[in-house]
Design a protein around this motif. Structure first.
Motif, PDB file in Angstrom:
ATOM      1  N   THR A  93      93.121 -31.697 -15.802  1.00 25.54           N
ATOM      2  CA  THR A  93      93.474 -30.397 -16.362  1.00 25.54           C
ATOM      3  C   THR A  93      94.284 -30.614 -17.642  1.00 25.54           C
ATOM      4  O   THR A  93      94.564 -31.757 -18.047  1.00 25.54           O
ATOM      5  CB  THR A  93      94.323 -29.574 -15.367  1.00 25.54           C
ATOM      6  N   GLU A  94      94.695 -29.531 -18.257  1.00 29.90           N
ATOM      7  CA  GLU A  94      95.503 -29.623 -19.471  1.00 29.90           C
ATOM      8  C   GLU A  94      96.883 -30.209 -19.192  1.00 29.90           C
ATOM      9  O   GLU A  94      97.595 -30.606 -20.123  1.00 29.90           O
ATOM     10  CB  GLU A  94      95.633 -28.248 -20.109  1.00 29.90           C
ATOM     11  N   HIS A  95      97.277 -30.285 -17.922  1.00 29.08           N
ATOM     12  CA  HIS A  95      98.588 -30.823 -17.556  1.00 29.08           C
ATOM     13  C   HIS A  95      98.529 -32.293 -17.138  1.00 29.08           C
ATOM     14  O   HIS A  95      99.565 -32.895 -16.881  1.00 29.08           O
ATOM     15  CB  HIS A  95      99.191 -29.993 -16.420  1.00 29.08           C
ATOM     16  N   SER A  96      97.352 -32.866 -17.097  1.00 26.22           N
ATOM     17  CA  SER A  96      97.203 -34.262 -16.650  1.00 26.22           C
ATOM     18  C   SER A  96      97.765 -35.231 -17.688  1.00 26.22           C
ATOM     19  O   SER A  96      97.531 -35.067 -18.891  1.00 26.22           O
ATOM     20  CB  SER A  96      95.728 -34.582 -16.401  1.00 26.22           C
ATOM     21  N   THR A  97      98.485 -36.232 -17.215  1.00 26.27           N
ATOM     22  CA  THR A  97      99.030 -37.262 -18.117  1.00 26.27           C
ATOM     23  C   THR A  97      98.629 -38.673 -17.694  1.00 26.27           C
ATOM     24  O   THR A  97      98.761 -39.605 -18.475  1.00 26.27           O
ATOM     25  CB  THR A  97     100.564 -37.184 -18.179  1.00 26.27           C
ATOM     26  N   GLN A  98      98.190 -38.833 -16.449  1.00 26.41           N
ATOM     27  CA  GLN A  98      97.646 -40.104 -15.980  1.00 26.41           C
ATOM     28  C   GLN A  98      96.170 -39.883 -15.657  1.00 26.41           C
ATOM     29  O   GLN A  98      95.846 -39.049 -14.807  1.00 26.41           O
ATOM     30  CB  GLN A  98      98.377 -40.598 -14.729  1.00 26.41           C
ATOM     31  N   MET A  99      95.316 -40.590 -16.348  1.00 27.18           N
ATOM     32  CA  MET A  99      93.887 -40.325 -16.230  1.00 27.18           C
ATOM     33  C   MET A  99      93.123 -41.609 -15.948  1.00 27.18           C
ATOM     34  O   MET A  99      93.495 -42.686 -16.428  1.00 27.18           O
ATOM     35  CB  MET A  99      93.361 -39.690 -17.520  1.00 27.18           C
ATOM     36  N   TRP A 100      92.075 -41.458 -15.161  1.00 27.97           N
ATOM     37  CA  TRP A 100      91.185 -42.586 -14.884  1.00 27.97           C
ATOM     38  C   TRP A 100      89.761 -42.155 -15.182  1.00 27.97           C
ATOM     39  O   TRP A 100      89.329 -41.080 -14.778  1.00 27.97           O
ATOM     40  CB  TRP A 100      91.306 -43.036 -13.430  1.00 27.97           C
ATOM     41  N   PHE A 101      89.052 -43.023 -15.906  1.00 23.03           N
ATOM     42  CA  PHE A 101      87.670 -42.759 -16.291  1.00 23.03           C
ATOM     43  C   PHE A 101      86.792 -43.904 -15.799  1.00 23.03           C
ATOM     44  O   PHE A 101      87.203 -45.059 -15.801  1.00 23.03           O
ATOM     45  CB  PHE A 101      87.534 -42.636 -17.805  1.00 23.03           C
ATOM     46  N   VAL A 102      85.575 -43.569 -15.412  1.00 23.32           N
ATOM     47  CA  VAL A 102      84.621 -44.613 -15.039  1.00 23.32           C
ATOM     48  C   VAL A 102      83.295 -44.306 -15.717  1.00 23.32           C
ATOM     49  O   VAL A 102      82.784 -43.182 -15.662  1.00 23.32           O
ATOM     50  CB  VAL A 102      84.473 -44.732 -13.506  1.00 23.32           C
ATOM     51  N   LEU A 103      82.766 -45.315 -16.410  1.00 27.35           N
ATOM     52  CA  LEU A 103      81.488 -45.226 -17.104  1.00 27.35           C
ATOM     53  C   LEU A 103      80.516 -46.123 -16.346  1.00 27.35           C
ATOM     54  O   LEU A 103      80.789 -47.311 -16.160  1.00 27.35           O
ATOM     55  CB  LEU A 103      81.621 -45.698 -18.560  1.00 27.35           C
TER      56      LEU A 103
ATOM     57  N   PHE B  38      74.051 -52.850 -11.346  1.00 31.91           N
ATOM     58  CA  PHE B  38      75.091 -51.851 -11.625  1.00 31.91           C
ATOM     59  C   PHE B  38      76.315 -52.504 -12.272  1.00 31.91           C
ATOM     60  O   PHE B  38      76.771 -53.562 -11.847  1.00 31.91           O
ATOM     61  CB  PHE B  38      75.510 -51.157 -10.324  1.00 31.91           C
ATOM     62  N   ALA B  39      76.820 -51.854 -13.296  1.00 34.27           N
ATOM     63  CA  ALA B  39      78.058 -52.299 -13.940  1.00 34.27           C
ATOM     64  C   ALA B  39      78.867 -51.058 -14.293  1.00 34.27           C
ATOM     65  O   ALA B  39      78.305 -50.001 -14.621  1.00 34.27           O
ATOM     66  CB  ALA B  39      77.777 -53.117 -15.192  1.00 34.27           C
ATOM     67  N   ALA B  40      80.179 -51.179 -14.222  1.00 30.36           N
ATOM     68  CA  ALA B  40      81.049 -50.047 -14.515  1.00 30.36           C
ATOM     69  C   ALA B  40      82.179 -50.487 -15.418  1.00 30.36           C
ATOM     70  O   ALA B  40      82.670 -51.615 -15.322  1.00 30.36           O
ATOM     71  CB  ALA B  40      81.609 -49.451 -13.222  1.00 30.36           C
ATOM     72  N   LEU B  41      82.581 -49.596 -16.294  1.00 29.90           N
ATOM     73  CA  LEU B  41      83.744 -49.804 -17.131  1.00 29.90           C
ATOM     74  C   LEU B  41      84.801 -48.796 -16.694  1.00 29.90           C
ATOM     75  O   LEU B  41      84.597 -47.590 -16.780  1.00 29.90           O
ATOM     76  CB  LEU B  41      83.408 -49.618 -18.604  1.00 29.90           C
ATOM     77  N   SER B  42      85.922 -49.317 -16.187  1.00 31.01           N
ATOM     78  CA  SER B  42      87.036 -48.484 -15.736  1.00 31.01           C
ATOM     79  C   SER B  42      88.089 -48.444 -16.835  1.00 31.01           C
ATOM     80  O   SER B  42      88.473 -49.475 -17.376  1.00 31.01           O
ATOM     81  CB  SER B  42      87.618 -49.083 -14.450  1.00 31.01           C
ATOM     82  N   ILE B  43      88.551 -47.235 -17.160  1.00 32.03           N
ATOM     83  CA  ILE B  43      89.563 -47.061 -18.195  1.00 32.03           C
ATOM     84  C   ILE B  43      90.710 -46.231 -17.606  1.00 32.03           C
ATOM     85  O   ILE B  43      90.495 -45.106 -17.145  1.00 32.03           O
ATOM     86  CB  ILE B  43      88.989 -46.361 -19.441  1.00 32.03           C
ATOM     87  N   TYR B  44      91.891 -46.806 -17.627  1.00 33.46           N
ATOM     88  CA  TYR B  44      93.078 -46.100 -17.145  1.00 33.46           C
ATOM     89  C   TYR B  44      93.930 -45.725 -18.356  1.00 33.46           C
ATOM     90  O   TYR B  44      94.172 -46.554 -19.245  1.00 33.46           O
ATOM     91  CB  TYR B  44      93.875 -46.991 -16.198  1.00 33.46           C
ATOM     92  N   ALA B  45      94.365 -44.479 -18.385  1.00 35.80           N
ATOM     93  CA  ALA B  45      95.189 -43.979 -19.492  1.00 35.80           C
ATOM     94  C   ALA B  45      96.503 -43.442 -18.943  1.00 35.80           C
ATOM     95  O   ALA B  45      96.511 -42.585 -18.060  1.00 35.80           O
ATOM     96  CB  ALA B  45      94.447 -42.888 -20.252  1.00 35.80           C
ATOM     97  N   GLU B  46      97.595 -43.949 -19.479  1.00 35.61           N
ATOM     98  CA  GLU B  46      98.932 -43.556 -19.056  1.00 35.61           C
ATOM     99  C   GLU B  46      99.659 -42.901 -20.226  1.00 35.61           C
ATOM    100  O   GLU B  46      99.450 -43.278 -21.383  1.00 35.61           O
ATOM    101  CB  GLU B  46      99.700 -44.780 -18.573  1.00 35.61           C
ATOM    102  N   ASP B  47     100.508 -41.934 -19.935  1.00 33.46           N
ATOM    103  CA  ASP B  47     101.182 -41.151 -20.971  1.00 33.46           C
ATOM    104  C   ASP B  47     100.176 -40.508 -21.916  1.00 33.46           C
ATOM    105  O   ASP B  47     100.377 -40.444 -23.135  1.00 33.46           O
ATOM    106  CB  ASP B  47     102.167 -42.027 -21.767  1.00 33.46           C
ATOM    107  N   ALA B  48      99.100 -40.027 -21.328  1.00 28.88           N
ATOM    108  CA  ALA B  48      98.070 -39.337 -22.104  1.00 28.88           C
ATOM    109  C   ALA B  48      98.460 -37.878 -22.293  1.00 28.88           C
ATOM    110  O   ALA B  48      99.358 -37.365 -21.613  1.00 28.88           O
ATOM    111  CB  ALA B  48      96.734 -39.439 -21.393  1.00 28.88           C
ATOM    112  N   ARG B  49      97.788 -37.239 -23.203  1.00 33.66           N
ATOM    113  CA  ARG B  49      98.011 -35.814 -23.423  1.00 33.66           C
ATOM    114  C   ARG B  49      96.659 -35.126 -23.490  1.00 33.66           C
ATOM    115  O   ARG B  49      95.685 -35.685 -23.995  1.00 33.66           O
ATOM    116  CB  ARG B  49      98.801 -35.583 -24.717  1.00 33.66           C
ATOM    117  N   ASN B  50      96.645 -33.919 -22.997  1.00 30.04           N
ATOM    118  CA  ASN B  50      95.442 -33.105 -23.045  1.00 30.04           C
ATOM    119  C   ASN B  50      95.801 -31.781 -23.711  1.00 30.04           C
ATOM    120  O   ASN B  50      96.978 -31.481 -23.920  1.00 30.04           O
ATOM    121  CB  ASN B  50      94.896 -32.892 -21.628  1.00 30.04           C
ATOM    122  N   SER B  51      94.809 -31.011 -24.030  1.00 31.48           N
ATOM    123  CA  SER B  51      95.041 -29.719 -24.673  1.00 31.48           C
ATOM    124  C   SER B  51      93.837 -28.832 -24.401  1.00 31.48           C
ATOM    125  O   SER B  51      92.792 -29.311 -23.934  1.00 31.48           O
ATOM    126  CB  SER B  51      95.239 -29.906 -26.185  1.00 31.48           C
TER     127      SER B  51
END
Length: 240
Positions: free
Chosen positions: A178-188, A18-31
């Motif tokens: 959600t569309e209001h999220s600005t701090q996001m974390w992703f895991v692949l 198992f391997a994972a790629l963690s991506i943190y995004a700050e000051d992100a924008r959604n729509s």
């Protein structure tokens, strides 16, 4: 502060590959979903088996689910559920621009991809085998409901409770993007035989998509496998 997930040793005992790629995004924008995000979904649905490792990777996830007591025909991993819906409907539902982006990449790369609102986390995410008393907030027949995991089930959780059950099968309500999220974390999340190069490429595409939505977004990547964690992603696919 960037999100720094941890993976318990018993997870690697279950799947050393198992391997994972963690991506943190700050000051992100959604729509809201738009023509671009819907095109990403449509193109991904047309390329379901373009990845040569796709079927073998799905089989590895089914094997893994059985190993911790889950039934993948009833509760499949996230990408298999998406693929089944794409095969049935010819399209995936548009949710919002960021969720559309990572769902499209998940289907295109035959790769489980999760996205969370990091601002709603309590403590850091961690992948563990559940004791059986961890709470999980969900909805059943339109009514909010609190469930608990089964003992030994693989779950993502924070200090409050479970954020995703059965490894990557079902996400909780509390931390959804959600569309209001600005701090996001992703895991692949990858198993053999998916190449590490492909995992990293999917991560690059996700970061590119986030920058398209917001030029000011700041991202940081963390690669995790049985050898530990590293802010330097591996250079070749030969690394275990």
């Amino acid at each position: 502060m960037p999100v720094e997930p941890t993976i318990a040793p018993e997870i690697f005992a279950l799947r050393p590959d198992f391997a994972a790629l963690s991506i943190y995004a700050e000051d992100a924008r959604n729509s809201p979903s738009d023509a671009h995000s819907e095109t990403l979904l449509r193109d991904a649905c047309l390329a379901l088996d373009s990845a040569p490792w796709a079927q073998a990777h799905l089989a590895a996830w089914r094997e893994t689910y059985r190993a911790f007591g889950a039934k993948p025909q009833r509760t499949p991993c996230s990408v298999e559920a998406l693929r089944k819906r794409a095969q049935r409907d010819g399209m995936l539902p548009a949710i919002n621009a960021v969720v559309d982006l990572y769902n499209a990449l998940s289907v295109r790369y035959a790769l489980p991809v999760g996205g969370e609102d990091a601002a709603l986390y309590e403590g850091s995410p961690r992948l563990i085998r559940a004791t059986g008393d961890e709470p999980f907030d969900t909805v059943s027949e339109g009514v909010p409901k609190i469930e608990t995991a089964e003992p030994g089930e693989v779950v993502w959780r924070d200090d409050h409770g479970i954020t995703c059950r059965r490894w990557n099968w079902r996400q909780g309500i509390r931390t959804r993007i959600t569309e209001h999220s600005t701090q996001m974390w992703f895991v692949l999340e990858r198993l053999e035989p998916m190449p590490i190069d492909a995992l990293l490429e999917a991560g690059e595409k996700l970061v590119e998509g986030l920058h398209r939505l917001s030029r000011s977004v700041r991202t940081s990547l963390l690669y995790l496998n049985a050898s530990g964690r590293s802010n330097r992603v591996p250079e070749t696919a030969s690394e275990p």
